[in-house]
Write a protein that holds these residues in place. Structure first.
Motif, short mmCIF file in Angstrom:
data_model
loop_
_atom_site.label_atom_id
_atom_site.label_comp_id
_atom_site.label_asym_id
_atom_site.label_seq_id
_atom_site.Cartn_x
_atom_site.Cartn_y
_atom_site.Cartn_z
N ARG A 50 8.67 8.08 0.82
CA ARG A 50 8.82 7.18 1.95
C ARG A 50 8.17 7.77 3.11
O ARG A 50 7.34 6.90 3.94
N HIS A 51 8.37 9.08 3.41
CA HIS A 51 7.67 9.60 4.78
C HIS A 51 5.88 9.46 4.40
O HIS A 51 5.29 9.19 5.45
N ALA A 109 11.71 10.52 -8.97
CA ALA A 109 10.32 10.01 -8.22
C ALA A 109 9.93 8.64 -8.49
O ALA A 109 9.89 7.68 -8.02
N TRP A 110 9.44 8.72 -10.04
CA TRP A 110 9.27 7.17 -10.52
C TRP A 110 10.31 6.09 -10.54
O TRP A 110 9.80 5.08 -10.23
N ASN A 111 11.36 6.79 -10.51
CA ASN A 111 12.63 5.51 -10.38
C ASN A 111 12.74 5.05 -8.93
O ASN A 111 12.77 3.98 -8.76
N MET A 117 0.51 -1.14 0.00
CA MET A 117 -0.20 -0.06 0.06
C MET A 117 0.74 1.12 -0.20
O MET A 117 0.49 2.34 -0.53
N GLY A 118 2.14 1.19 0.65
CA GLY A 118 2.91 2.51 0.62
C GLY A 118 3.52 2.69 -0.98
O GLY A 118 3.42 3.84 -1.13
N ILE A 119 3.74 1.72 -1.45
CA ILE A 119 4.12 1.92 -2.96
C ILE A 119 2.84 2.47 -3.81
O ILE A 119 2.93 3.59 -4.44
N GLU A 175 11.57 0.94 -4.89
CA GLU A 175 11.11 0.77 -3.66
C GLU A 175 10.30 -0.39 -3.85
O GLU A 175 10.25 -1.53 -2.77
N SER A 176 9.60 -0.60 -4.91
CA SER A 176 8.70 -1.95 -5.03
C SER A 176 9.66 -3.24 -5.03
O SER A 176 9.12 -4.27 -4.90
#
Lengths: 402, 402
Positions: free
Chosen positions: A291-292, B213-215, A244-246, B220-221
């Motif tokens: 992230r925040h 940001a997209w990267n 959900m964060g993503i 992150e995913s």
């Protein structure tokens, strides 16, 4: 029904509706859903601001967007851990303040000196209204994936039933931004004789395919998180926070404009010095911001509600639902005056969508006004550009009473 | 070094370089990296097309983008399961065809009747060149997260060392799109005396914050997928396919334009009939397309390579690296002629970035040409609009030899 308007010292333009407590109402009847199922029981979380007139003709229903709740204005009696106010606007915003506090209150856009403003948490929500985290009467456990797939029309049916229970027949207005604007449009089409005016902000009659794609990606990121557990994560001690964060990160970037990100973050690094050569840690400020935002969102929101609400807003398609593919036909029965507000930099709910609605209504000879506000913050403008929306909305609502 | 130019019957405009086999070269010396570490051994996967001239002055280095490989042209001797050719362009494209086959070959933009075209898999790659999935000599196991964090400059240093080993001192041109264009720019700045011309397509001197940001979201995913296992997933039978799939979906939407999605998919449903009321299954065609793209990508790509390559391209910042914050200063030593091609609908690498490079070079009195091609497919244009790029590139390269 009225709420004591304790003026807060901290009030900005206009004053505050004061301290507010969310209340709950259980609908007496099942809600019939588009998917063919019935939902019962249905509880609705709501707040009201201002006083109901003796003739009950001053009611404005305010509809929230994907991540909002019933607490639209004033200071929550029990402030939550995390504000429901998102994005840029969240900074410096008190945690207990309603998500549309700048717009609702004495002297504000939705003036509680005149109107009785009602705000409900939407069907499928996770902030008091029945949703996938509510107990399924068939099992006593949370519905999870057994919750029926709902639509914007189902949300509106639930609001209609809720207002019936409150004894409110007609609405002076329905207002909302984004998904909230979809609900306002649905009201105008579904209950034409019961709505005098709709205020549709940064919204659309049908999300464009890129928006459908962004929502699909956000949902996929939840579905693919093993902690989602097929939607039965309640009580397991694990929740699909990572996924959900993503989804939330994707949402955030689509809510903002590229120039706004440029202005706010540029390519500034987290560390004042040079690169740290790290794959796993944020290196740019914008990475840290994402992230925040993700971390604070997952602390206050239910992943299944995200899935169901995102699905509902991608389904929404006035032309398909009500016009056999024709927007003009879908809007043919609208009786409400319509105010559309769009923002020049909003690429998720672009002005072009509002223009299509305007042109369809105008072609039908119906009263409609479109205001495109030049502002740089993308979709988030609907929560940020309160000062510029206020006179437009006040003027529009005043014309209705003349 | 030359490759037999077996003309294929299936060749389009220009003809094919024929069947090609990827070869490998081990660099004799360690590569010194920006992060301060040295990498050794380094193997480079490469292909060549055309014939090296006796004076070795006809070499064009072609640099690939995030998901490409050394197989830029012709038909692979051993066709892979999944094409490295992505997106819209992949459909109807033979699986063994190089990702830039339309641009490289006899009579094509990079004309192998005249030029000796060299294509390498980039440092950090997963298609033959040393990367995080290669064995770490210290342990004998794949590097995983112990692979050093690399930069575009490190990729270019590796190409320089590779060409040294091939006995090629000067380049007639370096060409690439997207991340490949960054490498071309880095060549022009880092080795000014050794490059006659650069062709920079749909690229930038520094990714804008939204692209950063997209990267970050894509990385992150992967990082949040438990199957990533801190980067040590090799040999465990699990890989972060779910997370990388999400990253790839994000990538795909950023590579396309909203109008292109509208034209290709609209809001068409998967099932011919009405809604199926499903949260977990694709309902719109564009949702199904995204899943398909993600699934085919994870079958051919390594997640750690994705992480490292994505990090490198977000780090890339000519002004910061070479100009103390000034793009003009960074470009001050460039000797190569520069051709910049940008696409009107590319919002990930927008024409404005190319214009900034053009203006900086022009201000320095250096030969530069910018062509902005009006085309609707977004960033993917650089792989799709071959017919319109070809005359521009041919003319540019011809001028160099006059």
């Amino acid at each position: 029904m009225s709420q004591p308007a304790t003026t807060l010292a901290a009030g900005g333009a206009g004053s505050s509706v004061g301290v507010v407590e969310t209340r709950y109402l259980d609908l007496p009847e099942p809600v019939r859903l588009d998917c063919g199922r019935e939902l019962h029981p249905v509880r609705v979380a709501y707040e009201t601001y201002g006083a109901l007139s003796p003739r009950r003709d001053n009611v404005i229903l305010v509809c929230h967007a994907l991540s909002g709740d019933a607490h639209a204005a004033g200071l929550a009696k029990a402030p939550p851990e995390e504000s429901a106010r998102d994005g840029f606007g969240a900074e410096g915003h008190g945690k207990g303040l309603g998500w549309w506090d700048g717009m609702i209150g004495p002297g504000k856009a939705f003036d509680t000196d005149r109107f009785f403003v009602v705000s409900t948490n939407l069907l499928g929500g996770c902030r008091g209204t029945t949703g996938p985290s509510s107990p399924d009467p068939a099992t006593g456990r949370p519905y999870g994936p057994d919750f029926p797939v709902i639509t914007v029309a189902d949300m509106v049916r639930t609001q209609r039933a809720f207002l019936d229970a409150l004894g409110v027949e007609r609405l002076a207005a329905v207002a909302g931004g984004s998904l909230g604007g979809m609900q306002a449009l649905e009201w105008a089409v579904r209950y034409p004789g019961q709505v005098d005016a709709v205020v549709v902000i940064a919204s659309t009659h049908a999300l464009h395919p890129q928006g459908v794609a962004w929502n699909a990606i956000a949902r996929e990121s939840i579905l693919r998180d093993p902690a989602w557990q097929g939607g039965r994560y309640y009580g397991t001690g694990r929740a699909p926070d990572a996924g959900m964060g993503i989804g939330r990160m994707v949402g955030h970037i689509t809510y903002l404009s590229a120039p706004a990100l440029e202005a706010k973050f540029g390519r500034r690094l987290q560390s004042s010095g040079d690169l740290r050569y790290t794959i796993t840690e944020p290196e740019f400020e914008v990475e840290s911001y994402l992230r925040h935002q993700a971390d604070s969102f997952v602390r206050r929101f239910d992943a299944n509600t995200y899935l169901y609400t995102s699905r509902a807003l991608t389904y929404f398609d006035l032309a398909r639902e009500h016009g056999g593919g024709s927007l003009a036909r879908a809007l043919g029965g609208v009786e409400a005056r319509t105010l559309l507000i769009a923002f020049s930099s909003d690429w998720l709910y672009p002005p072009s969508a509002s223009r299509e609605i305007e042109q369809a209504l105008r072609g039908l000879g119906k009263p409609v006004e479109l205001q495109v506000i030049e502002a740089p913050y993308g979709h988030d403008c609907f929560l940020l550009e309160e000062a510029r929306q206020t006179p437009v909305i006040r003027r529009f609502l005043e014309r209705g009473s003349s």
